[in-house]
Scaffold this motif. Sequence first.
Motif, PDB file in Angstrom:
ATOM      1  N   VAL A 114       0.839  -1.203   0.000  1.00  0.00           N
ATOM      2  CA  VAL A 114       0.000   0.000   0.000  1.00  0.00           C
ATOM      3  C   VAL A 114       0.870   1.248   0.000  1.00  0.00           C
ATOM      4  O   VAL A 114       0.646   2.202  -0.768  1.00  0.00           O
ATOM      5  N   CYS A 115       1.889   1.272   0.848  1.00  0.00           N
ATOM      6  CA  CYS A 115       2.785   2.431   0.924  1.00  0.00           C
ATOM      7  C   CYS A 115       3.467   2.698  -0.413  1.00  0.00           C
ATOM      8  O   CYS A 115       3.553   3.851  -0.868  1.00  0.00           O
ATOM      9  N   GLN A 116       3.940   1.644  -1.074  1.00  0.00           N
ATOM     10  CA  GLN A 116       4.629   1.844  -2.352  1.00  0.00           C
ATOM     11  C   GLN A 116       3.656   2.297  -3.436  1.00  0.00           C
ATOM     12  O   GLN A 116       4.026   3.088  -4.309  1.00  0.00           O
ATOM     13  N   LEU A 117       2.420   1.823  -3.389  1.00  0.00           N
ATOM     14  CA  LEU A 117       1.423   2.294  -4.349  1.00  0.00           C
ATOM     15  C   LEU A 117       1.127   3.775  -4.133  1.00  0.00           C
ATOM     16  O   LEU A 117       0.951   4.531  -5.099  1.00  0.00           O
ATOM     17  N   LEU A 118       1.070   4.205  -2.876  1.00  0.00           N
ATOM     18  CA  LEU A 118       0.823   5.612  -2.580  1.00  0.00           C
ATOM     19  C   LEU A 118       2.012   6.486  -2.946  1.00  0.00           C
ATOM     20  O   LEU A 118       1.865   7.694  -3.145  1.00  0.00           O
ATOM     21  N   GLU A 119       3.196   5.876  -3.038  1.00  0.00           N
ATOM     22  CA  GLU A 119       4.406   6.622  -3.400  1.00  0.00           C
ATOM     23  C   GLU A 119       4.611   6.724  -4.911  1.00  0.00           C
ATOM     24  O   GLU A 119       5.533   7.390  -5.367  1.00  0.00           O
ATOM     25  N   GLU A 120       3.765   6.034  -5.684  1.00  0.00           N
ATOM     26  CA  GLU A 120       3.901   6.047  -7.142  1.00  0.00           C
ATOM     27  C   GLU A 120       3.934   7.480  -7.664  1.00  0.00           C
ATOM     28  O   GLU A 120       3.119   8.323  -7.283  1.00  0.00           O
ATOM     29  N   GLU A 121       4.891   7.763  -8.568  1.00  0.00           N
ATOM     30  CA  GLU A 121       5.022   9.105  -9.126  1.00  0.00           C
ATOM     31  C   GLU A 121       3.780   9.506  -9.934  1.00  0.00           C
ATOM     32  O   GLU A 121       3.337  10.653  -9.881  1.00  0.00           O
ATOM     33  N   GLU A 122       3.259   8.558 -10.701  1.00  0.00           N
ATOM     34  CA  GLU A 122       2.029   8.809 -11.443  1.00  0.00           C
ATOM     35  C   GLU A 122       0.876   8.230 -10.629  1.00  0.00           C
ATOM     36  O   GLU A 122       0.719   7.024 -10.512  1.00  0.00           O
ATOM     37  N   ASN A 123       0.093   9.099 -10.055  1.00  0.00           N
ATOM     38  CA  ASN A 123      -0.855   8.710  -9.025  1.00  0.00           C
ATOM     39  C   ASN A 123      -1.949   7.777  -9.538  1.00  0.00           C
ATOM     40  O   ASN A 123      -2.500   7.957 -10.622  1.00  0.00           O
ATOM     41  N   LEU A 124      -2.263   6.787  -8.706  1.00  0.00           N
ATOM     42  CA  LEU A 124      -3.441   5.970  -8.950  1.00  0.00           C
ATOM     43  C   LEU A 124      -4.684   6.786  -8.591  1.00  0.00           C
ATOM     44  O   LEU A 124      -4.611   7.750  -7.819  1.00  0.00           O
ATOM     45  N   ALA A 125      -5.812   6.385  -9.142  1.00  0.00           N
ATOM     46  CA  ALA A 125      -7.045   7.069  -8.772  1.00  0.00           C
ATOM     47  C   ALA A 125      -7.434   6.725  -7.336  1.00  0.00           C
ATOM     48  O   ALA A 125      -7.876   7.590  -6.568  1.00  0.00           O
ATOM     49  N   GLU A 126      -7.229   5.454  -6.972  1.00  0.00           N
ATOM     50  CA  GLU A 126      -7.615   5.023  -5.629  1.00  0.00           C
ATOM     51  C   GLU A 126      -6.868   3.755  -5.244  1.00  0.00           C
ATOM     52  O   GLU A 126      -6.640   2.884  -6.081  1.00  0.00           O
ATOM     53  N   VAL A 127      -6.496   3.678  -3.977  1.00  0.00           N
ATOM     54  CA  VAL A 127      -5.982   2.446  -3.382  1.00  0.00           C
ATOM     55  C   VAL A 127      -6.932   2.063  -2.260  1.00  0.00           C
ATOM     56  O   VAL A 127      -7.166   2.851  -1.342  1.00  0.00           O
ATOM     57  N   ARG A 128      -7.497   0.855  -2.342  1.00  0.00           N
ATOM     58  CA  ARG A 128      -8.369   0.356  -1.298  1.00  0.00           C
ATOM     59  C   ARG A 128      -7.594  -0.644  -0.448  1.00  0.00           C
ATOM     60  O   ARG A 128      -7.037  -1.611  -0.978  1.00  0.00           O
ATOM     61  N   ALA A 129      -7.573  -0.408   0.837  1.00  0.00           N
ATOM     62  CA  ALA A 129      -6.813  -1.241   1.773  1.00  0.00           C
ATOM     63  C   ALA A 129      -7.792  -2.049   2.607  1.00  0.00           C
ATOM     64  O   ALA A 129      -8.516  -1.499   3.438  1.00  0.00           O
ATOM     65  N   LEU A 130      -7.825  -3.367   2.373  1.00  0.00           N
ATOM     66  CA  LEU A 130      -8.777  -4.241   3.047  1.00  0.00           C
ATOM     67  C   LEU A 130      -8.080  -5.155   4.038  1.00  0.00           C
ATOM     68  O   LEU A 130      -7.081  -5.805   3.701  1.00  0.00           O
ATOM     69  N   ASP A 131      -8.595  -5.204   5.248  1.00  0.00           N
ATOM     70  CA  ASP A 131      -8.122  -6.173   6.238  1.00  0.00           C
ATOM     71  C   ASP A 131      -9.149  -6.260   7.348  1.00  0.00           C
ATOM     72  O   ASP A 131      -9.983  -5.359   7.516  1.00  0.00           O
ATOM     73  N   ILE A 132      -9.066  -7.333   8.112  1.00  0.00           N
ATOM     74  CA  ILE A 132      -9.987  -7.498   9.231  1.00  0.00           C
ATOM     75  C   ILE A 132      -9.644  -6.516  10.343  1.00  0.00           C
ATOM     76  O   ILE A 132     -10.498  -6.125  11.134  1.00  0.00           O
ATOM     77  N   LEU A 133      -8.377  -6.081  10.391  1.00  0.00           N
ATOM     78  CA  LEU A 133      -7.950  -5.087  11.379  1.00  0.00           C
ATOM     79  C   LEU A 133      -6.719  -4.363  10.853  1.00  0.00           C
ATOM     80  O   LEU A 133      -5.764  -4.999  10.397  1.00  0.00           O
ATOM     81  N   ILE A 134      -6.749  -3.050  10.902  1.00  0.00           N
ATOM     82  CA  ILE A 134      -5.596  -2.234  10.525  1.00  0.00           C
ATOM     83  C   ILE A 134      -5.290  -1.320  11.703  1.00  0.00           C
ATOM     84  O   ILE A 134      -6.151  -0.549  12.136  1.00  0.00           O
TER      85      ILE A 134
END
Length: 377
Positions: A22-42
């Motif tokens: 997730v962190c590396q996706l958020l660091e992408e130079e060309e931004n994604l439209a959305e990152v969805r982070a799914l887990d039973i607990l974060i």
Amino acid sequence: MSLAGLKCLVTGAGGFLGQRIVCQLLEEEENLAEVRALDILISSETLQNFGKLKNKTLLTVIQGDIRDRTVLDTAVEGVSFVIHTASIIDVLGHVEQHTLWDVNVRGTQNLLEACILSNVQHFIYTSSIEVTGPNSRGDPICDGDEDTVYQNSTHAPYAATKKEAEKSVLELDGLPLKNGTSLVTCALRSMYIFGEGSPFLLKHLDDSILNNNVFLRTSRKEALVNPAYVGNVAWAHIQLAKAMRDPEKLNRVRGQFYYVADDTPHVSYADLNYELTKELGFGIEPKLAMPLRMLYCYALLLETVSFLLRPFVRYIPVINRSLLTLLNTPFSFSYKKAQRDFGYVPRYKWEEAKQHTSRWIAKMIPLRAAYLNKKPI
């Protein structure tokens, strides 16, 4: 190929590897439209780390169980690709086998079904080296690759669930979707992962602190494996996601599995712990507590006691034969196919990975020591 403008779902986003992806996706130079982070607990700490990296990419945190189909249907809606890291890792038997299968296998199948209904085209599955082995005989592999023939005879529950889940993923590659495209699937079999936040490394650290800062010798020096740094394993997932969108690379990677390693020196599992901490003043026991054959007999005895007590009480041995084989079998693999097919090159060199991990361990030492001193005997 860019991931700009796409929506991605990462399952197991609160876990050791998932949060790094997730962190590396958020660091992408060309931004994604959305990152969805799914887990039973974060955890709140993980959410804070995500918050520090937020840019133009929308981050959506979804709390839910991989076994809950309603949660999955919502999570994959409108998503372009899924990175599925969620699973229960259990090598000692703390988790009931039916729970392992429900989460690791049925959870994966649920997610695939949800993706098919929502026309999610790209699906990356985080598999494990334990899908390959080692087998119960402890047959070694040195720098194997995806074409290496190996007879896996292990019956370890965790390995069996990962193997079945990976099979479910790869078998669906090429399945036609309602929108006229087809499902593209791929699996990454990672080596043992180390790095900041590793729960296994924390457990070994606790044991060493209780042993006067000396790591227990759980594996022979000769049992060479090639662990991989968490940042590099996360990076491989993102590079594969990009390759899946590249017409020139798509047909090479679809339906394939790849070993993911890096340039970490070949060491035993026990000696990796020492390499990461020796500059902090830690030592390691020179040899196993007893000859390996005696350890197998000891493990068999504990397993027998566990079996006999099962009708009355649930006793989980601290070691078993399967884990002993895993820890003491030379078992290493090359990442050349991943490099050739989708351009994977480790993002972090060994010295950098070692430095990052050692700094984290240094911060954890006083915290773990304080916790262990307060822990009731």
